[in-house]
Design a protein around this motif. Structure first.
Motif, short mmCIF file in Angstrom:
data_model
loop_
_atom_site.label_atom_id
_atom_site.label_comp_id
_atom_site.label_asym_id
_atom_site.label_seq_id
_atom_site.Cartn_x
_atom_site.Cartn_y
_atom_site.Cartn_z
N PHE A 101 0.82 -1.20 0.00
CA PHE A 101 0.00 0.00 0.00
C PHE A 101 0.86 1.26 0.00
N GLU A 102 1.95 1.22 0.76
CA GLU A 102 2.87 2.37 0.75
C GLU A 102 3.44 2.58 -0.66
N LEU A 103 3.80 1.49 -1.34
CA LEU A 103 4.39 1.62 -2.66
C LEU A 103 3.37 2.10 -3.69
N LEU A 104 2.14 1.62 -3.58
CA LEU A 104 1.10 2.10 -4.49
C LEU A 104 0.93 3.61 -4.39
N TYR A 105 0.88 4.11 -3.16
CA TYR A 105 0.69 5.55 -2.97
C TYR A 105 1.96 6.33 -3.23
N SER A 106 3.12 5.76 -2.85
CA SER A 106 4.39 6.46 -3.03
C SER A 106 4.73 6.70 -4.49
N SER A 107 4.40 5.72 -5.35
CA SER A 107 4.89 5.77 -6.73
C SER A 107 3.78 5.75 -7.78
N GLY A 108 2.53 5.70 -7.36
CA GLY A 108 1.44 5.78 -8.31
C GLY A 108 1.36 4.60 -9.26
#
Length: 314
Positions: A145-152
């Motif tokens: 979830f962090e990566l989805l939001y961090s990098s779109g």
């Protein structure tokens, strides 16, 4: 044929019978035609078929639109009417097909949903005290979830990530350069920055990640130890959002939209957002300028004294 065939004659019935017996359309399809033509008959209110002109049909389409009928439904009705008049021209002296050239109203462009910055951070970042003692599935979820939001990232791009680079890899994270490489639409590869919090979440996940049981080099794993699927990511995020008390329906694309909107709000660099999202055309990215404007408009309405004055009544 009679000179003035009225809309209450049997032309519609004959046309529907032709659809059923000669064109062999299904009963469901014929019933849809029947409803559309019945509505046309009602709207014309006794006008002779030969007297129906282009302007009449445009007026009827506008009337349906004013009743808040979905543009797709109006387009279907126009198609039904067009086919009927095309058939009717073989039997009555019509000057032209009055439906030709009449188009349904354009569908309103729906803006992608995006969380506020606070809501997005609350969703992907658990309280500090909650991170200690997290089970491996929870650490995996947090990293995803962090990566989805961090990098779109698109959810398919996230699911396709491998632990390390290899010639066959569709994507991987390079912690040293703080970048993620992904393969997007059209098999185009791109690099996107990864934020500090996402890198920390990834590092925590990698301390408990076991070797995949499917022989892959997948970065994120399902409960069975195989590469996680986009659908499982979607279900896990939805369940996590419910536990977190998020009031909107959250799916992976919401985090992608939130990423794009928040980066654009901060930087104003539409071209950079286009590159990070992997959009082939700038037109696909321009929708986020509307989201940005909505954010600015909301701030203006709350903060500007003249905007506030408009809502006050003496």
């Amino acid at each position: 044929m009679d000179g003035q065939a009225r809309v209450d004659d049997d032309w519609v019935a004959r046309y529907l019978a032709q659809l059923e017996t000669q064109r062999k359309l299904s009963a469901h399809t014929v019933q849809a035609y029947r409803r559309d033509l019945a509505q046309l008959t009602t709207l014309l209110d006794g006008t002779a078929w030969q007297d129906v002109v282009h302007a009449d049909v445009r007026r009827l389409a506008a009337k349906l639109h004013a009743r808040a009928l979905d543009p797709r439904s109006i387009a279907r009705k126009l198609s039904s009417w067009r086919g009927f008049f095309h058939w009717l021209a073989r039997h009555l002296p019509l000057a032209a097909n009055p439906v030709e050239g009449v188009r349904a109203p354009k569908r309103a462009k729906t803006l992608p949903k995006a969380l506020s910055v606070d809501d997005a951070v609350h969703l992907v970042a658990p309280p500090a005290q909650a991170t200690a003692g997290m089970e491996p599935p929870a650490l995996c979820d947090r990293a995803m979830f962090e990566l989805l939001y961090s990098s779109g990232l698109r959810v398919s791009e996230l699911a396709g990530l491998d632990l390390h680079y290899s010639p066959a890899a569709l994507g991987w994270v390079d912690a040293d350069s703080a970048e993620v490489t992904v393969t997007g639409k059209g098999a185009k590869m791109r690099k996107v920055p990864v934020g500090r919090h996402a890198l920390e979440a990834l590092a925590a996940w990698l301390t408990v990640r076991e070797a995949p049981r499917d022989g892959s080099n997948a970065l994120f794993l399902s409960s069975r130890g195989s590469r996680i699927s986009p659908r499982v990511v979607q279900l896990r995020l939805k369940a996590h959002a419910l536990r977190a008390g998020t009031t909107v329906d959250v799916h992976p694309h919401v985090l992608r939209h939130s990423f794009a909107s928040h980066v654009l709000q901060s930087s104003g660099d539409l071209r950079a957002v286009q590159d990070m999202l992997g959009h082939a055309s700038i037109a696909s990215t321009q929708v986020y300028t509307a989201l940005d404007f909505q954010h600015l408009a909301a701030v203006y309405d709350k903060a500007h004294p003249r905007a506030a004055a408009k809502t006050k009544k003496s």
